[in-house]
Design a protein around this motif. Structure first.
Motif, PDB file in Angstrom:
ATOM      1  N   LEU A 107      12.048  56.589  18.674  1.00 25.18           N
ATOM      2  CA  LEU A 107      11.526  56.681  20.034  1.00 25.18           C
ATOM      3  C   LEU A 107      11.220  55.278  20.543  1.00 25.18           C
ATOM      4  CD1 LEU A 107       9.112  59.688  19.533  1.00 25.18           C
ATOM      5  CD2 LEU A 107      10.917  59.627  21.249  1.00 25.18           C
ATOM      6  N   PHE A 108      11.349  55.096  21.865  1.00 30.60           N
ATOM      7  CA  PHE A 108      11.073  53.804  22.482  1.00 30.60           C
ATOM      8  C   PHE A 108      10.119  53.994  23.658  1.00 30.60           C
ATOM      9  CE2 PHE A 108      15.417  53.558  20.785  1.00 30.60           C
ATOM     10  CZ  PHE A 108      15.313  52.450  19.949  1.00 30.60           C
ATOM     11  N   TYR A 109       9.158  53.070  23.787  1.00 35.07           N
ATOM     12  CA  TYR A 109       8.175  53.109  24.861  1.00 35.07           C
ATOM     13  C   TYR A 109       8.059  51.736  25.512  1.00 35.07           C
ATOM     14  CZ  TYR A 109       6.659  57.171  22.116  1.00 35.07           C
ATOM     15  OH  TYR A 109       6.616  58.341  21.404  1.00 35.07           O
ATOM     16  N   THR A 110       7.818  51.712  26.824  1.00 40.43           N
ATOM     17  CA  THR A 110       7.453  50.465  27.482  1.00 40.43           C
ATOM     18  C   THR A 110       6.068  50.083  26.974  1.00 40.43           C
ATOM     19  OG1 THR A 110       8.705  51.102  29.451  1.00 40.43           O
ATOM     20  CG2 THR A 110       7.100  49.335  29.700  1.00 40.43           C
ATOM     21  N   THR A 111       5.940  48.924  26.353  1.00 39.59           N
ATOM     22  CA  THR A 111       4.697  48.561  25.677  1.00 39.59           C
ATOM     23  C   THR A 111       3.498  48.559  26.609  1.00 39.59           C
ATOM     24  OG1 THR A 111       5.937  47.239  24.063  1.00 39.59           O
ATOM     25  CG2 THR A 111       3.577  46.807  24.244  1.00 39.59           C
ATOM     26  N   ASP A 112       3.669  48.048  27.830  1.00 37.09           N
ATOM     27  CA  ASP A 112       2.525  47.948  28.737  1.00 37.09           C
ATOM     28  C   ASP A 112       2.267  49.239  29.500  1.00 37.09           C
ATOM     29  OD1 ASP A 112       4.755  47.812  30.328  1.00 37.09           O
ATOM     30  OD2 ASP A 112       4.322  45.847  31.183  1.00 37.09           O
TER      31      ASP A 112
ATOM     32  N   GLY B   2      13.702  54.516  34.966  1.00 38.64           N
ATOM     33  CA  GLY B   2      14.984  53.873  35.218  1.00 38.64           C
ATOM     34  C   GLY B   2      15.012  52.441  34.733  1.00 38.64           C
ATOM     35  N   ARG B   3      13.896  51.939  34.242  1.00 36.84           N
ATOM     36  CA  ARG B   3      13.820  50.566  33.742  1.00 36.84           C
ATOM     37  C   ARG B   3      14.672  50.405  32.489  1.00 36.84           C
ATOM     38  NH1 ARG B   3       8.137  47.590  31.920  1.00 36.84           N
ATOM     39  NH2 ARG B   3       8.943  45.449  31.853  1.00 36.84           N
ATOM     40  N   GLU B   4      15.368  49.296  32.392  1.00 34.32           N
ATOM     41  CA  GLU B   4      16.165  49.013  31.199  1.00 34.32           C
ATOM     42  C   GLU B   4      15.241  48.565  30.065  1.00 34.32           C
ATOM     43  OE1 GLU B   4      19.162  46.169  32.245  1.00 34.32           O
ATOM     44  OE2 GLU B   4      20.358  47.643  33.344  1.00 34.32           O
ATOM     45  N   LEU B   5      15.336  49.232  28.925  1.00 34.99           N
ATOM     46  CA  LEU B   5      14.490  48.911  27.781  1.00 34.99           C
ATOM     47  C   LEU B   5      15.209  48.067  26.735  1.00 34.99           C
ATOM     48  CD1 LEU B   5      12.651  52.317  27.175  1.00 34.99           C
ATOM     49  CD2 LEU B   5      11.816  50.296  28.408  1.00 34.99           C
ATOM     50  N   LEU B   6      16.384  48.524  26.323  1.00 35.52           N
ATOM     51  CA  LEU B   6      17.138  47.838  25.275  1.00 35.52           C
ATOM     52  C   LEU B   6      18.628  47.978  25.529  1.00 35.52           C
ATOM     53  CD1 LEU B   6      14.916  49.961  23.566  1.00 35.52           C
ATOM     54  CD2 LEU B   6      15.194  48.031  22.006  1.00 35.52           C
TER      55      LEU B   6
ATOM     56  N   ALA C 162      15.956  43.784  22.900  1.00 37.46           N
ATOM     57  CA  ALA C 162      14.924  44.237  23.830  1.00 37.46           C
ATOM     58  C   ALA C 162      15.103  43.540  25.175  1.00 37.46           C
ATOM     59  CB  ALA C 162      13.546  43.956  23.262  1.00 37.46           C
ATOM     60  N   ILE C 163      15.154  44.308  26.237  1.00 37.27           N
ATOM     61  CA  ILE C 163      15.247  43.770  27.592  1.00 37.27           C
ATOM     62  C   ILE C 163      13.849  43.644  28.191  1.00 37.27           C
ATOM     63  CG2 ILE C 163      16.185  44.173  29.910  1.00 37.27           C
ATOM     64  CD1 ILE C 163      18.441  45.771  28.554  1.00 37.27           C
ATOM     65  N   ALA C 164      12.984  44.571  27.838  1.00 38.87           N
ATOM     66  CA  ALA C 164      11.589  44.579  28.265  1.00 38.87           C
ATOM     67  C   ALA C 164      10.707  44.612  27.014  1.00 38.87           C
ATOM     68  CB  ALA C 164      11.321  45.809  29.136  1.00 38.87           C
ATOM     69  N   PRO C 165       9.393  44.410  27.150  1.00 35.93           N
ATOM     70  CA  PRO C 165       8.513  44.632  25.996  1.00 35.93           C
ATOM     71  C   PRO C 165       8.585  46.098  25.587  1.00 35.93           C
ATOM     72  CG  PRO C 165       7.386  43.383  27.723  1.00 35.93           C
ATOM     73  CD  PRO C 165       8.651  43.907  28.334  1.00 35.93           C
ATOM     74  N   VAL C 166       8.961  46.355  24.352  1.00 33.64           N
ATOM     75  CA  VAL C 166       9.242  47.718  23.895  1.00 33.64           C
ATOM     76  C   VAL C 166       8.498  47.997  22.596  1.00 33.64           C
ATOM     77  CG1 VAL C 166      11.037  49.287  23.082  1.00 33.64           C
ATOM     78  CG2 VAL C 166      11.520  47.748  24.966  1.00 33.64           C
ATOM     79  N   THR C 167       7.911  49.182  22.516  1.00 34.39           N
ATOM     80  CA  THR C 167       7.322  49.669  21.273  1.00 34.39           C
ATOM     81  C   THR C 167       8.307  50.635  20.629  1.00 34.39           C
ATOM     82  OG1 THR C 167       5.070  49.434  22.116  1.00 34.39           O
ATOM     83  CG2 THR C 167       5.394  50.921  20.254  1.00 34.39           C
ATOM     84  N   VAL C 168       8.628  50.387  19.372  1.00 36.87           N
ATOM     85  CA  VAL C 168       9.622  51.181  18.642  1.00 36.87           C
ATOM     86  C   VAL C 168       8.906  52.047  17.612  1.00 36.87           C
ATOM     87  CG1 VAL C 168      11.723  51.116  17.250  1.00 36.87           C
ATOM     88  CG2 VAL C 168      11.250  49.270  18.886  1.00 36.87           C
ATOM     89  N   LEU C 169       9.204  53.326  17.612  1.00 34.26           N
ATOM     90  CA  LEU C 169       8.631  54.277  16.659  1.00 34.26           C
ATOM     91  C   LEU C 169       9.765  54.954  15.905  1.00 34.26           C
ATOM     92  CD1 LEU C 169       6.344  56.008  15.445  1.00 34.26           C
ATOM     93  CD2 LEU C 169       6.529  57.488  17.460  1.00 34.26           C
TER      94      LEU C 169
END
Length: 224
Positions: free
Chosen positions: A54-59, A90-94, A184-191
């Motif tokens: 799973l991926f999350y926008t960190t902020d 719609g934000r690019e994450l990775l 990573a394109i944006a700050p991303v939290t990876v689970l």
């Protein structure tokens, strides 16, 4: 939407130059934050292992990975080199920058105690599953709760779609040492839940370890 396999794309990044490396035992989890430009490699060490992610926008963890937006944007059911993973907003994450497996599932979902009983038998209820691992890992972060368990990516997992639109769980198409790399394109939290599933072929009925490697943002220019 096309479902054809893709030609594997290799990486020139050297693990000896990585900033971080970790082995995730079968059935265990991993939670980590990535900064923009950092590159994450997920490696199937022994082959035929599913790595649920799973991926999350960190902020803003509520803005998490969206399988629907990603599939619609790329017009392809599967992920591989060149795929851009999008958030609900719609934000690019990775971006997947290297892939030696060929394709990865994002529609099969993660196993849970409940889905195990429905798909297999009631006596599978106590068996460990990816949802349990996800919840265990998120329990240490106050910004998350069970509502944040959204549709995930199943790296290395083979989930063919029949002409009638049904999902089938088949033997893996991965092999020992195959990997996928994401920038990573944006700050991303990876689970990650390194799937413990024993009831279908996604792990070859024998879950095995996976490795994660991270390079600093400076390494992004090392790709072909």
């Amino acid at each position: 939407m096309t479902t054809t396999a893709f030609t594997p794309v290799t990486s020139k990044l050297d693990p000896r130059n990585a900033k971080y490396e970790h082995i995730i035992p079968a059935g265990e989890g991993w939670l980590h934050d990535l900064l923009p430009g950092e590159v994450l490699r997920i490696e199937d060490l022994e082959g035929n292992q599913a790595v649920d992610t799973l991926f999350y926008t960190t902020d803003d963890p509520s803005d998490r990975y969206s399988a629907i937006r990603t599939i619609t944007n790329q017009q392809n059911l599967y992920l591989t080199a060149g795929s851009v993973l999008l958030a609900e907003s719609g934000r690019e994450l990775l971006r997947i920058t290297a892939d030696t497996c060929g394709r990865h599932d994002t529609i099969g979902g993660a196993c849970s105690a409940q889905s195990n009983t429905v798909r297999y038998s009631h006596d599978t209820l106590p068996m460990h599953n990816c949802r349990d691992t996800f919840m265990l890992m998120l329990s240490g972060r106050s910004e998350f709760d069970k509502r944040d368990l959204a549709p995930n990516v199943n790296f290395f997992m083979n989930v063919p779609v029949t002409p009638e639109g049904k999902l089938t769980f088949a033997d893996g198409i991965s092999g020992p040492g195959r990997y996928v790399e994401l920038e990573a394109i944006a700050p991303v939290t990876v689970l990650i839940s390194n799937c413990p599933q024993l009831n279908n072929p996604c792990n070859g009925y024998n879950p095995t370890p996976a490795r994660v490697i991270i390079w600093n943002a400076e390494g992004e220019e090392s790709y072909v």
